[in-house]
Write a protein that holds these residues in place. Sequence first.
Motif, short mmCIF file in Angstrom:
data_model
loop_
_atom_site.label_atom_id
_atom_site.label_comp_id
_atom_site.label_asym_id
_atom_site.label_seq_id
_atom_site.Cartn_x
_atom_site.Cartn_y
_atom_site.Cartn_z
N LEU A 114 -2.76 11.00 -7.32
CA LEU A 114 -2.57 10.10 -6.12
C LEU A 114 -3.12 8.88 -6.59
O LEU A 114 -4.03 8.93 -7.10
CB LEU A 114 -3.13 10.78 -4.97
N GLY A 115 -2.56 7.96 -5.96
CA GLY A 115 -2.67 6.46 -6.19
C GLY A 115 -3.73 6.24 -4.91
O GLY A 115 -4.03 6.91 -3.97
N GLU A 116 -4.35 5.03 -4.87
CA GLU A 116 -5.64 4.63 -4.11
C GLU A 116 -4.72 4.64 -2.71
O GLU A 116 -5.58 4.85 -1.61
CB GLU A 116 -6.08 3.25 -4.34
N ASN A 117 -3.76 3.95 -2.60
CA ASN A 117 -2.88 3.94 -1.34
C ASN A 117 -1.94 4.88 -1.18
O ASN A 117 -0.69 4.62 -0.62
CB ASN A 117 -2.43 2.53 -1.05
N SER A 118 -2.07 6.07 -1.49
CA SER A 118 -0.91 6.88 -1.87
C SER A 118 -0.45 7.47 -0.38
O SER A 118 -1.28 7.55 0.52
CB SER A 118 -1.44 8.19 -2.49
N LYS A 119 0.97 7.66 -0.19
CA LYS A 119 1.63 7.93 0.97
C LYS A 119 2.44 9.49 0.65
O LYS A 119 3.22 9.67 1.24
CB LYS A 119 2.24 7.07 1.74
N GLU A 120 1.84 9.95 -0.39
CA GLU A 120 2.72 11.19 -0.76
C GLU A 120 2.44 12.22 0.25
O GLU A 120 1.30 12.39 1.02
CB GLU A 120 2.19 11.71 -2.29
N LEU A 121 3.25 13.33 0.29
CA LEU A 121 3.48 14.26 1.38
C LEU A 121 2.39 15.30 0.88
O LEU A 121 2.73 15.90 -0.24
CB LEU A 121 4.87 14.73 1.62
N GLU A 122 1.66 15.97 1.67
CA GLU A 122 0.80 17.30 1.56
C GLU A 122 1.78 18.40 1.64
O GLU A 122 2.67 18.69 2.62
CB GLU A 122 -0.09 17.27 2.63
N ILE A 123 1.83 19.46 0.55
CA ILE A 123 2.79 20.49 0.47
C ILE A 123 2.05 21.71 0.35
O ILE A 123 2.79 22.71 0.28
CB ILE A 123 3.82 20.04 -0.39
#
Length: 266
Positions: A18-27
């Motif tokens: 994950l990046g510092e400003n990550s907007k990835e989805l929790e799965i």
Amino acid sequence: MVVFSDLDRSIIYSKRFLGENSKELEIEVYKGENISYISQKTVNLIKEINKNSCFIPTTTRTTEQFKRIEFSKYGLNFKYAITSNGGNILIDGDIDKDYKIFIEKKLELSSSIDDTIKLLEKYKSVYGIKKIRKAEEFFFYIVVDKEEFDLRSIEGFIREIKGLNWDTYKNGTKVYFVPSALKKSTAIKYICDKLNYKQTFAIGDSIMDKDMLEFCRSSYLLGHGDLVNILQKENPFLVSKKSGFEGTEEVLNSIILSQKNLNNNI
């Protein structure tokens, strides 16, 4: 057309990606903690692939571990899945009983898992071995300290079980001991024969994916994976230029382009 894809570090990722400003989805949630993530682009691309072909998760995870991943939360539903490194095929979430009979017959060529684990007993005190874990009744593995463990310290065990039709794979902080017939490609071949799939694609990143990548006609290897370093110049697979989430998206876009080209040539 069918796409067989590894999951961890191929489609979904842990926090370290994950990046510092990550907007990835929790799965995936485990013991109250979010431990795995997927990008929205990946979700969209898999949906696009599934419109005209079949996307089949193909993982070394046990069935229980696979079911922890909340794909349906983002509208991803898979007719088929392969778990336990080829030990189980799931159809709409249920174990394929015919395949279970098929794989159990093949596993009879190897010594039993309990008898094989017993042979490991005298190596339990080897420096760097932290845990011994059994994956269902299919295979087992040790969790090691990468800095302290030396694979040569269990060479005698590896040679002994090789004669009993068990293979050894080192992948990160784990060393897997697997019956020789228990491979992702065993389950893949079974599905392809049953459903008459000819155009096969594969996505992977580790040594546990090598047989799957070799079996399929078009295979993609994530550039951040350990297998890239293992194969080096002898790598016959298509390697992503990017890493992590962006690497996954790059590979999925390539498969969609191939899918369109195949459809245009029909």
